[in-house]
Design an enzyme around this catalytic site. Sequence first.
Site, mmCIF file in Angstrom:
data_model
loop_
_atom_site.group_PDB
_atom_site.id
_atom_site.type_symbol
_atom_site.label_atom_id
_atom_site.label_comp_id
_atom_site.label_asym_id
_atom_site.label_seq_id
_atom_site.Cartn_x
_atom_site.Cartn_y
_atom_site.Cartn_z
ATOM 1 N N LYS A 136 -54.972 48.486 88.171
ATOM 2 C CA LYS A 136 -55.076 49.205 89.452
ATOM 3 C C LYS A 136 -54.665 48.329 90.636
ATOM 4 O O LYS A 136 -55.446 48.073 91.555
ATOM 5 C CB LYS A 136 -56.481 49.759 89.673
ATOM 6 N N PHE A 137 -53.424 47.863 90.579
ATOM 7 C CA PHE A 137 -52.876 47.093 91.704
ATOM 8 C C PHE A 137 -53.001 47.926 92.980
ATOM 9 O O PHE A 137 -52.886 49.154 92.930
ATOM 10 C CB PHE A 137 -51.406 46.773 91.444
ATOM 11 N N ALA A 138 -53.247 47.254 94.095
ATOM 12 C CA ALA A 138 -53.410 47.984 95.362
ATOM 13 C C ALA A 138 -53.079 47.072 96.538
ATOM 14 O O ALA A 138 -53.867 46.915 97.463
ATOM 15 C CB ALA A 138 -54.837 48.507 95.489
HETATM 16 P P1 BMP Z 1 -65.583 55.915 80.287
HETATM 17 O O1 BMP Z 1 -64.939 56.948 79.339
HETATM 18 O O2 BMP Z 1 -66.458 54.959 79.585
HETATM 19 O O3 BMP Z 1 -66.227 56.560 81.474
HETATM 20 O O4 BMP Z 1 -64.383 55.008 80.836
HETATM 21 C C1 BMP Z 1 -63.351 55.504 81.634
HETATM 22 C C2 BMP Z 1 -62.296 54.450 81.866
HETATM 23 O O5 BMP Z 1 -61.250 55.028 82.644
HETATM 24 C C3 BMP Z 1 -62.777 53.218 82.605
HETATM 25 O O6 BMP Z 1 -62.091 52.098 82.088
HETATM 26 C C4 BMP Z 1 -62.341 53.471 84.046
HETATM 27 O O7 BMP Z 1 -62.027 52.269 84.715
HETATM 28 C C5 BMP Z 1 -61.112 54.332 83.890
HETATM 29 N N1 BMP Z 1 -60.881 55.307 84.975
HETATM 30 C C6 BMP Z 1 -61.793 56.325 85.266
HETATM 31 O O8 BMP Z 1 -62.823 56.451 84.610
HETATM 32 N N2 BMP Z 1 -61.516 57.193 86.295
HETATM 33 C C7 BMP Z 1 -60.394 57.120 87.048
HETATM 34 O O9 BMP Z 1 -60.196 57.947 87.933
HETATM 35 C C8 BMP Z 1 -59.469 56.099 86.756
HETATM 36 C C9 BMP Z 1 -59.726 55.219 85.713
HETATM 37 O O10 BMP Z 1 -58.828 54.305 85.408
#
Ligand code: BMP
Length: 251
Positions: A95-97
Site C-alpha cells: 500500500k504505497f502512498a
Molecule cells: P482478513 O481476511 O483477516 O480480514 O484480512 C484481510 C486482508 O486484506 C488484510 O491483510 C488487510 O490488510 C487487507 N485489506 C483489507 O482487509 N481491506 C482493504 O480494503 C484492503 C486490504 O488490503
Amino acid sequence: EDPKHLTYEYKLENLEHSKAKKLLEIALEKKSNLIASADVLTTKELHEFAEKTGPHIVALKTHMDVITDFDYDQTILPLIDIAAKHNFMLMEDRKFADIGNTQDLQYSYGMYKISNWADLITSHVIGGYSSLDYFHNCGVIAILGMSSEGTLTDKNYRDEATKIAQSHPNIIGGVAQNELPEELLLFTPGVNMETSGDGKGQQYNTPDHVFRNLHTDFIIVGRGIYKAENPEQAALSYKIAGWEAYEASLN
Ligand code: BMP
C-alpha cells in the site's frame, strides 16, 4: 444476452499486462480465484502457510513488514521456491502512498527489496498518476476503496482513483468493494464465511455476495484461512466457494 460477469477466458484475451495474463492463466488452470492473505508473524509460519495453501491459491498476499524475524535470504528465497512449486504469484500488500521518488526507493531498496520478488504489489493512487511510474516488472493493484468501517474512500475519491487506474499501464486492477470497469481486475478483501466483522472495523461479505453483487474477480481471505483449525482445508473450502460463486455469477 451478455452474461453479467465476464469470464476469465475473456479477460485473458483482452488484458495486455503480462502479470494480469499470468494470474488469469493460473485461475483457469487451478479453477481458483482465491488469494490467501498470509498475515502471520514469523518466517516459519509464512512458509508453512504457503505450503499448505499453495495448491489452492492463485496468489499469496503478504505484509512482509510484520514478519518479526524477516531476513531476505531466509524469508524470501524459500518463499520464491514454494511459489514456483505450487504455481502461485507473490503479492506484497505494501500500500504505497507517497511521491514517485520515495515509492521508487521503497519498492527496490531497504531490507525487503520488493521489486526483486513481488509479482504484484498494492499501491494507493493518492500521489497521482506519475507516482506510479516506477513500479516496473510487477502488476500494480490500486487501492480504490477500502473494506473498513468509516473509510475515506467515498464515491468521489473512488471515481477519480479509478480514472488513474484505468489509464496507467502499470495498473492491472483495483482493491475495491464496488464494481470496476471491465479493463481492471477486481480484488476484494473483507471476505469471510463465518463472521461479519472483527471488532476492529473490518467488514466481511461472503464469496457469493462479492461475485454476485460486485462482480469481483479475486477474493482475498486472511483470518478465514490462517485462523482456521485446519488452514489447508479452509483454503480448499474458500477455493471451492469462490469458484462456485464465480460460475453462478455468469448466469
Ligand atoms: P482478513 O481476511 O483477516 O480480514 O484480512 C484481510 C486482508 O486484506 C488484510 O491483510 C488487510 O490488510 C487487507 N485489506 C483489507 O482487509 N481491506 C482493504 O480494503 C484492503 C486490504 O488490503
